[in-house]
Design a protein around this motif. Structure first.
Motif, mmCIF file in Angstrom:
data_model
loop_
_atom_site.group_PDB
_atom_site.id
_atom_site.type_symbol
_atom_site.label_atom_id
_atom_site.label_comp_id
_atom_site.label_asym_id
_atom_site.label_seq_id
_atom_site.Cartn_x
_atom_site.Cartn_y
_atom_site.Cartn_z
ATOM 1 N N GLN A 31 -4.861 1.726 -3.982
ATOM 2 C CA GLN A 31 -4.338 0.489 -3.398
ATOM 3 C C GLN A 31 -5.423 -0.243 -2.607
ATOM 4 N N ARG A 34 -7.597 -2.160 -4.940
ATOM 5 C CA ARG A 34 -6.923 -3.394 -5.358
ATOM 6 C C ARG A 34 -6.992 -4.441 -4.257
ATOM 7 N N TYR A 35 -6.885 -3.998 -3.015
ATOM 8 C CA TYR A 35 -7.031 -4.928 -1.888
ATOM 9 C C TYR A 35 -8.418 -5.558 -1.882
ATOM 10 N N GLY A 214 -4.460 -9.854 -1.165
ATOM 11 C CA GLY A 214 -4.301 -8.410 -1.300
ATOM 12 C C GLY A 214 -3.856 -7.705 -0.029
ATOM 13 N N ASN A 217 -1.494 -4.928 -0.632
ATOM 14 C CA ASN A 217 -2.142 -3.703 -1.118
ATOM 15 C C ASN A 217 -2.763 -2.921 0.029
ATOM 16 N N TYR A 220 -0.043 -1.063 1.666
ATOM 17 C CA TYR A 220 0.350 0.092 0.856
ATOM 18 C C TYR A 220 -0.650 1.245 1.014
ATOM 19 N N SER A 221 -1.945 0.898 1.042
ATOM 20 C CA SER A 221 -2.949 1.956 1.181
ATOM 21 C C SER A 221 -2.796 2.677 2.518
#
Length: 264
Positions: A31, A34-35, A214, A217, A220-221
């Protein structure tokens, strides 16, 4: 006191923890990557949106493709619209209303570029064609955002077959170019400004949105990595609770034995 950790139940819990820790770590790392990618893309798009417009041929070419570093750059092009090969793009909503984009080839000196002239609402029924303001006649100069050819992968929109004539789902320059008498630039232009201006005209499409970069993301991480701490803390809390309960149970047994001995 902690010999119960060797029981099958606690061995299973410990093995589950050992599996979950690297799983949560790599999910958080994925994640976070992706960020970073989305943040870099947002920064690039923001910079492109602020850049001064340049001639289309400086960033795109006939039969080429638009690299991601050139997407959302403002470009200019001069030519004449070809209304005979105009298309409407299905499944395009704007301000919560269903409708179509109007895509008209702009024929230039060396070929043509597809121009998304704007948005129109759906017709009275599904079978009714939308009302499309005609493209202006004569030479025009357009300024807009250069976008890459659309695909199912890049848009998440599934292509459809068997559509009425003049209707498409994706602005895919390669596919559209097969039915045109001239060659197309690799990308298309989303119209922002036109000289001379046309009245009436399709409703302008808003400036492309940069998005949150992002940040979701990133959240989420951090969430996945927080789960690592929760899992470890939960294991220790459960282990200490069971140890305490076992100690209390053992103390109660000893107390009962002493009471029975004294009573006897």
């Amino acid at each position: 006191m902690y010999r119960f950790l060797a029981t099958p139940r606690w061995v299973g819990l410990t093995l589950l923890l050992i599996v979950l820790i690297p799983a949560f770590y790599f999910l958080g790392k994925w994640q976070y990557s992706r960020y970073e990618a989305r943040s870099a893309a947002s920064e690039r798009i923001s910079a492109n949106l602020k850049a001064d417009p340049v001639p289309l041929e400086r960033l795109d070419r006939i039969g080429g493709s638009v690299p991601k570093e050139n997407a959302y750059r403002r470009v200019t092009a001069t030519g004449r619209y070809d209304p005979a090969h105009e298309l409407v793009v299905r499944l395009r909503s704007q301000n919560g209303r269903p409708g179509f984009y109007v895509v008209t080839p702009l024929v230039t000196g060396d070929g043509a570029v597809l121009v998304n002239r704007g948005w129109v609402p759906v017709g009275a029924t599904a079978e009714t064609p939308p009302e499309v303001p005609p493209a202006p006649t004569g030479e025009v100069t357009v300024t807009g955002w250069l976008l890459p050819s659309e695909t199912e992968e890049s848009t998440g929109i599934k292509n459809l077959s068997g559509l009425p004539p003049g209707q498409i789902v994706l602005i895919n320059t390669e596919e559209i170019g097969k039915g045109l008498p001239y060659r197309l630039y690799g990308g298309f232009v989303q119209l922002a400004e036109q000289r001379p201006a046309a009245t009436p005209a399709p409703e302008p499409v808003p400036e492309p949105s940069v998005g949150g970069g992002g940040l979701l993301n990133l959240a989420y991480s951090l969430q996945w990595w927080l789960f690592i701490g929760i899992a470890i803390a939960g294991w220790f809390i459960l282990a200490r609770r069971e140890a305490r309960e076992r100690r209390q149970a053992d103390t109660a047994v000893i107390t009962d034995r002493d009471h029975d001995r004294i009573s006897g």
